[in-house]
Write a protein that holds these residues in place. Structure first.
Motif, PDB file in Angstrom:
ATOM      1  N   ARG A  85       0.680  -1.205   0.002  1.00 33.07           N
ATOM      2  CA  ARG A  85       0.191  -0.131   0.070  1.00 33.07           C
ATOM      3  C   ARG A  85       0.872   1.218   0.087  1.00 33.07           C
ATOM      4  O   ARG A  85       0.728   1.962  -0.664  1.00 33.07           O
ATOM      5  CB  ARG A  85      -0.812   0.096   1.281  1.00 33.07           C
ATOM      6  N   VAL A  86       1.870   1.371   0.775  1.00 32.38           N
ATOM      7  CA  VAL A  86       2.517   2.609   0.998  1.00 32.38           C
ATOM      8  C   VAL A  86       3.769   2.837  -0.145  1.00 32.38           C
ATOM      9  O   VAL A  86       3.756   3.689  -0.464  1.00 32.38           O
ATOM     10  CB  VAL A  86       3.224   2.711   2.448  1.00 32.38           C
ATOM     11  N   GLN A  87       4.582   1.686  -0.107  1.00 29.52           N
ATOM     12  CA  GLN A  87       5.630   1.948  -0.936  1.00 29.52           C
ATOM     13  C   GLN A  87       5.628   1.578  -2.362  1.00 29.52           C
ATOM     14  O   GLN A  87       6.037   2.137  -3.210  1.00 29.52           O
ATOM     15  CB  GLN A  87       6.932   0.978  -0.417  1.00 29.52           C
ATOM     16  N   VAL A  88       4.640   0.755  -2.823  1.00 27.56           N
ATOM     17  CA  VAL A  88       4.660   0.219  -4.302  1.00 27.56           C
ATOM     18  C   VAL A  88       3.157   1.101  -4.947  1.00 27.56           C
ATOM     19  O   VAL A  88       3.337   1.646  -5.870  1.00 27.56           O
ATOM     20  CB  VAL A  88       4.051  -1.386  -4.159  1.00 27.56           C
ATOM     21  N   ARG A  89       2.144   0.838  -4.174  1.00 32.08           N
ATOM     22  CA  ARG A  89       0.950   1.598  -4.671  1.00 32.08           C
ATOM     23  C   ARG A  89       1.094   3.199  -4.499  1.00 32.08           C
ATOM     24  O   ARG A  89      -0.031   3.684  -4.892  1.00 32.08           O
ATOM     25  CB  ARG A  89      -0.462   0.870  -4.384  1.00 32.08           C
ATOM     26  N   ARG A  90       1.679   3.461  -3.569  1.00 31.51           N
ATOM     27  CA  ARG A  90       1.928   4.795  -2.973  1.00 31.51           C
ATOM     28  C   ARG A  90       0.586   5.541  -2.549  1.00 31.51           C
ATOM     29  O   ARG A  90       0.282   6.380  -2.885  1.00 31.51           O
ATOM     30  CB  ARG A  90       2.574   5.809  -3.921  1.00 31.51           C
ATOM     31  N   GLU A  91      -0.257   4.641  -1.601  1.00 32.30           N
ATOM     32  CA  GLU A  91      -1.588   5.149  -1.098  1.00 32.30           C
ATOM     33  C   GLU A  91      -1.309   5.501   0.159  1.00 32.30           C
ATOM     34  O   GLU A  91      -0.417   5.262   0.783  1.00 32.30           O
ATOM     35  CB  GLU A  91      -2.453   3.939  -0.838  1.00 32.30           C
ATOM     36  N   ARG A  92      -2.034   6.546   0.541  1.00 33.13           N
ATOM     37  CA  ARG A  92      -2.004   7.138   1.906  1.00 33.13           C
ATOM     38  C   ARG A  92      -3.043   6.233   2.592  1.00 33.13           C
ATOM     39  O   ARG A  92      -4.108   5.769   2.384  1.00 33.13           O
ATOM     40  CB  ARG A  92      -2.590   8.682   1.856  1.00 33.13           C
ATOM     41  N   ILE A  93      -2.443   5.977   3.883  1.00 37.27           N
ATOM     42  CA  ILE A  93      -3.216   5.427   4.895  1.00 37.27           C
ATOM     43  C   ILE A  93      -3.474   6.515   6.222  1.00 37.27           C
ATOM     44  O   ILE A  93      -2.714   7.421   6.265  1.00 37.27           O
ATOM     45  CB  ILE A  93      -2.612   4.009   5.430  1.00 37.27           C
ATOM     46  N   GLU A  94      -4.498   6.062   6.703  1.00 37.98           N
ATOM     47  CA  GLU A  94      -5.020   6.905   7.845  1.00 37.98           C
ATOM     48  C   GLU A  94      -3.697   7.013   8.815  1.00 37.98           C
ATOM     49  O   GLU A  94      -3.111   6.106   9.132  1.00 37.98           O
ATOM     50  CB  GLU A  94      -6.057   6.479   8.573  1.00 37.98           C
ATOM     51  N   PRO A  95      -3.221   8.286   9.467  1.00 35.29           N
ATOM     52  CA  PRO A  95      -2.381   8.662  10.389  1.00 35.29           C
ATOM     53  C   PRO A  95      -2.267   7.749  11.697  1.00 35.29           C
ATOM     54  O   PRO A  95      -1.303   6.877  12.078  1.00 35.29           O
ATOM     55  CB  PRO A  95      -2.579   9.936  10.706  1.00 35.29           C
ATOM     56  N   GLN A  96      -3.505   7.375  12.053  1.00 37.01           N
ATOM     57  CA  GLN A  96      -3.648   6.441  13.297  1.00 37.01           C
ATOM     58  C   GLN A  96      -3.427   5.055  12.934  1.00 37.01           C
ATOM     59  O   GLN A  96      -2.924   4.355  13.837  1.00 37.01           O
ATOM     60  CB  GLN A  96      -5.083   6.668  13.697  1.00 37.01           C
ATOM     61  N   ARG A  97      -3.893   4.482  11.785  1.00 36.07           N
ATOM     62  CA  ARG A  97      -3.563   3.319  11.490  1.00 36.07           C
ATOM     63  C   ARG A  97      -1.937   3.142  11.264  1.00 36.07           C
ATOM     64  O   ARG A  97      -1.439   2.167  11.583  1.00 36.07           O
ATOM     65  CB  ARG A  97      -4.292   3.016  10.246  1.00 36.07           C
ATOM     66  N   ALA A  98      -1.350   4.170  10.572  1.00 35.72           N
ATOM     67  CA  ALA A  98       0.090   3.983  10.320  1.00 35.72           C
ATOM     68  C   ALA A  98       0.967   3.939  11.731  1.00 35.72           C
ATOM     69  O   ALA A  98       1.885   3.104  12.010  1.00 35.72           O
ATOM     70  CB  ALA A  98       0.587   5.253   9.440  1.00 35.72           C
ATOM     71  N   VAL A  99       0.734   4.849  12.742  1.00 40.73           N
ATOM     72  CA  VAL A  99       1.062   4.967  13.853  1.00 40.73           C
ATOM     73  C   VAL A  99       0.872   3.479  14.664  1.00 40.73           C
ATOM     74  O   VAL A  99       1.876   3.018  15.236  1.00 40.73           O
ATOM     75  CB  VAL A  99       0.733   5.978  14.854  1.00 40.73           C
ATOM     76  N   PHE A 100      -0.404   3.158  14.585  1.00 35.34           N
ATOM     77  CA  PHE A 100      -0.408   1.779  15.162  1.00 35.34           C
ATOM     78  C   PHE A 100       0.396   0.645  14.767  1.00 35.34           C
ATOM     79  O   PHE A 100       1.045  -0.034  15.395  1.00 35.34           O
ATOM     80  CB  PHE A 100      -2.127   1.376  15.047  1.00 35.34           C
ATOM     81  N   LEU A 101       0.444   0.456  13.165  1.00 33.83           N
ATOM     82  CA  LEU A 101       1.249  -0.468  12.556  1.00 33.83           C
ATOM     83  C   LEU A 101       2.969  -0.403  13.188  1.00 33.83           C
ATOM     84  O   LEU A 101       3.422  -1.232  13.336  1.00 33.83           O
ATOM     85  CB  LEU A 101       0.946  -0.368  11.102  1.00 33.83           C
ATOM     86  N   LEU A 102       3.244   0.960  12.953  1.00 36.75           N
ATOM     87  CA  LEU A 102       4.566   1.276  13.394  1.00 36.75           C
ATOM     88  C   LEU A 102       5.008   0.718  14.922  1.00 36.75           C
ATOM     89  O   LEU A 102       5.834   0.217  14.940  1.00 36.75           O
ATOM     90  CB  LEU A 102       4.909   2.774  13.127  1.00 36.75           C
ATOM     91  N   LEU A 103       4.113   1.092  15.922  1.00 37.70           N
ATOM     92  CA  LEU A 103       4.264   0.654  17.058  1.00 37.70           C
ATOM     93  C   LEU A 103       4.030  -0.876  17.225  1.00 37.70           C
ATOM     94  O   LEU A 103       4.836  -1.471  18.183  1.00 37.70           O
ATOM     95  CB  LEU A 103       3.140   1.379  18.083  1.00 37.70           C
ATOM     96  N   ILE A 104       3.103  -1.480  16.497  1.00 41.46           N
ATOM     97  CA  ILE A 104       3.153  -2.972  16.754  1.00 41.46           C
ATOM     98  C   ILE A 104       4.555  -3.649  15.897  1.00 41.46           C
ATOM     99  O   ILE A 104       4.996  -4.618  16.734  1.00 41.46           O
ATOM    100  CB  ILE A 104       1.920  -3.654  15.799  1.00 41.46           C
ATOM    101  N   GLY A 105       5.107  -3.237  15.024  1.00 40.88           N
ATOM    102  CA  GLY A 105       6.290  -3.684  14.430  1.00 40.88           C
ATOM    103  C   GLY A 105       7.302  -3.224  15.539  1.00 40.88           C
ATOM    104  O   GLY A 105       8.101  -4.333  15.787  1.00 40.88           O
ATOM    105  N   LYS A 106       7.595  -2.269  16.011  1.00 34.21           N
ATOM    106  CA  LYS A 106       8.504  -1.852  17.093  1.00 34.21           C
ATOM    107  C   LYS A 106       8.378  -2.856  18.409  1.00 34.21           C
ATOM    108  O   LYS A 106       9.451  -3.581  18.658  1.00 34.21           O
ATOM    109  CB  LYS A 106       8.478  -0.370  17.346  1.00 34.21           C
TER     110      LYS A 106
END
Length: 173
Positions: A85-106
């Motif tokens: 979604r982010v790197q290949v198709r260059r779609e924007r995702i909701e900021p809350q979802r992005a932060v959630f995914l980042l925190l889950i990854g960390k």
């Protein structure tokens, strides 16, 4: 969200990415190794302390292995989906979802590193009696849990990196 890539304007040889407002640094591999070493010491000493007190050290069950493998699979799927979604198709995702995914990854990388060390410490503590079937099974199960925990760390790091915003979102690949 993590921003930029390796070519994101950092000074050559500086070893650090510039910190933009609202950005998060990528997780350090050195820190993850240090956490794993600390976990190994904790796991080893925990088994020794339990046995010194006359108790029986806990064994790693198959259910633990299945749960860790399931978590790793979910994290790998989330990383792949986010990267597409982010790197290949260059779609924007909701900021809350992005932060959630980042925190889950960390968080997954940190917890996975700690558990990798603890399971490795368990395995090391039983190596002395590996000629008997009981300790051998404990070494095998703890070793498998450590390997699967490394997969959780890897998937967490991939998810974290998938959250990076491309340098120029208007530019097509």
């Amino acid at each position: 969200m993590a921003t930029g890539g390796p070519e994101s304007g950092r000074a050559p040889g500086s070893g650090k990415e510039p910190q933009r407002p609202g950005s998060v640094r990528l997780t350090s591999r050195r820190l993850l190794v240090a956490i794993a070493v600390l976990g190994a010491a904790i796991g080893y000493m925990m088994v020794r302390a339990i046995e010194a007190g006359g108790g029986v050290a806990p064994a790693v069950s198959w259910l633990t292995l299945v749960a860790w493998a399931f978590l790793a699979a979910l994290l790998f799927a989330a990383a792949r989906n986010t990267r597409q979604r982010v790197q290949v198709r260059r779609e924007r995702i909701e900021p809350q979802r992005a932060v959630f995914l980042l925190l889950i990854g960390k968080a997954s990388a940190f917890v996975g590193a700690l558990c990798t060390g603890v399971y490795a410490g368990f395995a090391l503590s039983f190596l002395g009696g590996v000629s008997a079937s009981g300790p051998r099974n404990r070494v095998i199960m703890a070793g498998l849990a450590a390997v699967i925990s490394v997969l959780v760390v890897t998937a967490g790091l991939l998810l974290e990196r998938a959250c990076r915003i491309p340098e120029d979102p208007d530019e097509t690949p």
